[in-house]
Design a protein around this motif. Structure first.
Motif, PDB file in Angstrom:
ATOM      1  N   ALA A 332      40.014  45.846  51.055  1.00  7.25           N
ATOM      2  CA  ALA A 332      39.433  47.094  51.540  1.00  7.25           C
ATOM      3  C   ALA A 332      40.481  48.199  51.606  1.00  7.25           C
ATOM      4  CB  ALA A 332      38.805  46.869  52.922  1.00  7.25           C
ATOM      5  N   LEU A 333      41.681  47.858  52.093  1.00 11.45           N
ATOM      6  CA  LEU A 333      42.757  48.849  52.146  1.00 11.45           C
ATOM      7  C   LEU A 333      43.183  49.289  50.748  1.00 11.45           C
ATOM      8  CD1 LEU A 333      45.122  47.657  55.024  1.00 11.45           C
ATOM      9  CD2 LEU A 333      43.898  49.823  54.874  1.00 11.45           C
ATOM     10  N   ALA A 334      43.245  48.322  49.829  1.00  9.74           N
ATOM     11  CA  ALA A 334      43.632  48.656  48.454  1.00  9.74           C
ATOM     12  C   ALA A 334      42.657  49.641  47.839  1.00  9.74           C
ATOM     13  CB  ALA A 334      43.715  47.379  47.615  1.00  9.74           C
ATOM     14  N   ARG A 335      41.376  49.422  48.048  1.00  9.60           N
ATOM     15  CA  ARG A 335      40.367  50.318  47.491  1.00  9.60           C
ATOM     16  C   ARG A 335      40.425  51.685  48.159  1.00  9.60           C
ATOM     17  NH1 ARG A 335      34.706  47.189  46.975  1.00  9.60           N
ATOM     18  NH2 ARG A 335      34.305  48.896  45.536  1.00  9.60           N
ATOM     19  N   LEU A 336      40.658  51.706  49.466  1.00  5.07           N
ATOM     20  CA  LEU A 336      40.732  52.967  50.196  1.00  5.07           C
ATOM     21  C   LEU A 336      41.903  53.816  49.726  1.00  5.07           C
ATOM     22  CD1 LEU A 336      39.777  54.766  52.570  1.00  5.07           C
ATOM     23  CD2 LEU A 336      41.328  53.463  54.037  1.00  5.07           C
ATOM     24  N   LEU A 337      43.063  53.170  49.555  1.00  4.92           N
ATOM     25  CA  LEU A 337      44.279  53.902  49.203  1.00  4.92           C
ATOM     26  C   LEU A 337      44.381  54.210  47.718  1.00  4.92           C
ATOM     27  CD1 LEU A 337      46.777  51.973  51.488  1.00  4.92           C
ATOM     28  CD2 LEU A 337      45.874  54.273  51.846  1.00  4.92           C
ATOM     29  N   SER A 338      43.508  53.608  46.911  1.00  5.09           N
ATOM     30  CA  SER A 338      43.590  53.841  45.463  1.00  5.09           C
ATOM     31  C   SER A 338      42.654  54.944  45.011  1.00  5.09           C
ATOM     32  CB  SER A 338      43.241  52.553  44.705  1.00  5.09           C
ATOM     33  OG  SER A 338      41.892  52.198  44.939  1.00  5.09           O
ATOM     34  N   GLY A 339      42.044  55.672  45.954  1.00  2.00           N
ATOM     35  CA  GLY A 339      41.058  56.684  45.596  1.00  2.00           C
ATOM     36  C   GLY A 339      41.579  57.755  44.670  1.00  2.00           C
ATOM     37  N   ARG A 340      42.876  58.058  44.749  1.00  3.96           N
ATOM     38  CA  ARG A 340      43.432  59.127  43.909  1.00  3.96           C
ATOM     39  C   ARG A 340      43.721  58.676  42.499  1.00  3.96           C
ATOM     40  NH1 ARG A 340      47.832  61.900  48.058  1.00  3.96           N
ATOM     41  NH2 ARG A 340      46.343  62.445  49.705  1.00  3.96           N
ATOM     42  N   ASP A 341      43.577  57.373  42.231  1.00  7.36           N
ATOM     43  CA  ASP A 341      43.857  56.891  40.890  1.00  7.36           C
ATOM     44  C   ASP A 341      42.770  57.246  39.905  1.00  7.36           C
ATOM     45  OD1 ASP A 341      46.171  55.823  41.694  1.00  7.36           O
ATOM     46  OD2 ASP A 341      45.539  53.731  41.695  1.00  7.36           O
ATOM     47  N   GLY A 342      41.600  57.581  40.423  1.00  5.16           N
ATOM     48  CA  GLY A 342      40.534  57.993  39.544  1.00  5.16           C
ATOM     49  C   GLY A 342      39.776  56.864  38.887  1.00  5.16           C
ATOM     50  N   GLY A 343      39.933  55.649  39.340  1.00  8.37           N
ATOM     51  CA  GLY A 343      39.175  54.546  38.773  1.00  8.37           C
ATOM     52  C   GLY A 343      39.985  53.277  38.728  1.00  8.37           C
ATOM     53  N   PRO A 344      39.438  52.229  38.121  1.00  8.96           N
ATOM     54  CA  PRO A 344      40.127  50.942  38.052  1.00  8.96           C
ATOM     55  C   PRO A 344      41.436  51.037  37.279  1.00  8.96           C
ATOM     56  CG  PRO A 344      37.788  50.737  37.511  1.00  8.96           C
ATOM     57  CD  PRO A 344      38.098  52.187  37.534  1.00  8.96           C
ATOM     58  N   ASP A 345      42.346  50.165  37.595  1.00  7.25           N
ATOM     59  CA  ASP A 345      43.641  50.102  36.898  1.00  7.25           C
ATOM     60  C   ASP A 345      43.460  49.270  35.646  1.00  7.25           C
ATOM     61  OD1 ASP A 345      44.593  51.475  39.032  1.00  7.25           O
ATOM     62  OD2 ASP A 345      45.526  49.773  40.007  1.00  7.25           O
ATOM     63  N   ARG A 346      43.352  49.895  34.538  1.00  6.72           N
ATOM     64  CA  ARG A 346      43.185  49.177  33.278  1.00  6.72           C
ATOM     65  C   ARG A 346      44.139  49.732  32.223  1.00  6.72           C
ATOM     66  NH1 ARG A 346      41.187  46.125  36.080  1.00  6.72           N
ATOM     67  NH2 ARG A 346      39.088  45.317  36.135  1.00  6.72           N
TER      68      ARG A 346
END
Length: 346
Positions: A332-346
């Motif tokens: 949950a924290l990872a998803r919350l803090l990754s909001g600025r990445d603009g999407g999944p890490d691929r």
């Protein structure tokens, strides 16, 4: 069948060498070798990954024995503080890794979460991370813990670094068809409930929470998960990750490993400091505090605790609590803090 045979042989060899999670690591190694050497692309059926997550969830949930949780009653406040501090340290390490490498925040944080490595790897793709890098970072941390822990126990604490007998940590083994049926029921029901409630990574977290709740209540639906079933689940997760490696992945790994290695070592040292703090706050010995707060490698930690005559009940309780918190709160924290990445890490 050939791939499965190679994984089994590799797992036996890695287990004999004392490496952590040999089945998952064997699947990763064999899958990686196939992906890089074979001409054709191989993908496992989607249901195998879902089934593997369910089995792993049940295995982790059954660790929550009443006798395991009882020692926390007298230490609940300092243990909660130390557990949350560990979670924050791992998230901070992930953010720093993303800052100084090309990894996205989601992948970096999942790679640094210190707890339930097999579970984290199993759900990382589902939650938007790149499982290839998550797996490498998670198992690099476990390897370092396995190597450094006996040295620390002997050099710093002046005790024996040998590994003792854990006593399996589960109830008496019953007929394996009954045990397999119990695992299937917990996995299916837990996954269904988690999906209805829209829990992230339902195939892992649903069975884990259901199994943990029943086990903590003294209801042993699955007294002992069959070893072959557990090994197969770990191997499937490892193979799924390994089969997705490419030469470009390896080139990226070479660029991120220096920063990743530095942060992992820093995390291990800082968690050792939290162990000292825990011993001061609770009156436990520094050795007990160190083993209780080691960031991962729970089964190796417990084996060393048994061999070093440490307070194994408290070590088990703190390690299991940390594992549950990391698996439930970390994603949950990872998803919350990754909001600025603009999407999944691929």
């Amino acid at each position: 069948m050939l791939l499965a045979g190679l994984v089994a042989v590799t797992a036996v060899g890695l287990g004999a060498a004392g490496l952590p999670s040999p089945d998952l690591f064997a699947g990763l190694v064999v899958g990686l070798a196939y992906a890089l050497l074979a001409r054709d692309e191989l993908r496992l059926p989607g249901w195998t990954g879902t089934a593997a997550q369910g089995v792993i969830g049940v295995v982790m949930g059954t660790l929550v024995q009443p006798d395991t949780l009882r020692p926390l009653a007298g230490y609940w406040l300092p243990v909660t503080f130390i557990t949350l501090a560990t979670l924050l340290l791992t998230v901070l390490a992930g953010l720093l890794l993303a800052r100084f490498t090309t990894l996205g925040r989601t992948t970096a944080i999942f790679g640094m979460i210190a707890g339930g490595a097999s579970g984290i790897v199993a759900i990382s793709d589902e939650l938007g991370a790149d499982g290839r890098y998550v797996a490498v970072l998670q198992y690099l941390r476990l390897l370092l813990i396995v190597v450094l822990m006996p040295v620390a126990v002997v050099v710093i604490f002046g005790t024996d670094g040998r590994q003792g007998d854990l006593g399996a940590g589960s109830g008496p083994a019953g007929p394996w068809p009954v045990a397999v049926l119990g695992v299937i029921v917990l996995a299916v029901v837990g996954t269904w409930v988690a999906r209805v409630l829209r829990v992230p990574a339902p195939s892992l977290l649903g069975p884990m929470v259901l199994a943990a709740a029943l086990t903590a209540a003294g209801i042993e639906v699955v007294p002992s998960v069959p070893v072959l079933l557990t090994s197969a689940a770990f191997a499937v997760v490892g193979a799924e990750v390994g089969l997705r490696f490419t030469p470009e992945t390896l080139r990226t790994l070479r660029r991120i490993l220096p920063a990743g290695l530095f942060l992992i070592v820093s995390l291990i040292v800082l968690c050792g400091g939290l162990g000292v703090l825990l011993s001061v706050m609770t009156g436990l010995t520094p050795l007990d505090g160190y083993l209780a707060t080691t960031p991962g490698g729970i089964f190796v930690v417990l084996a060393v605790a048994a061999g070093a005559d440490a307070n194994s009940t408290v070590v088990v309780a703190v390690q299991v609590l940390r594992m549950l918190v990391m698996l439930l709160a970390g994603p949950a924290l990872a998803r919350l803090l990754s909001g600025r990445d603009g999407g999944p890490d691929r």
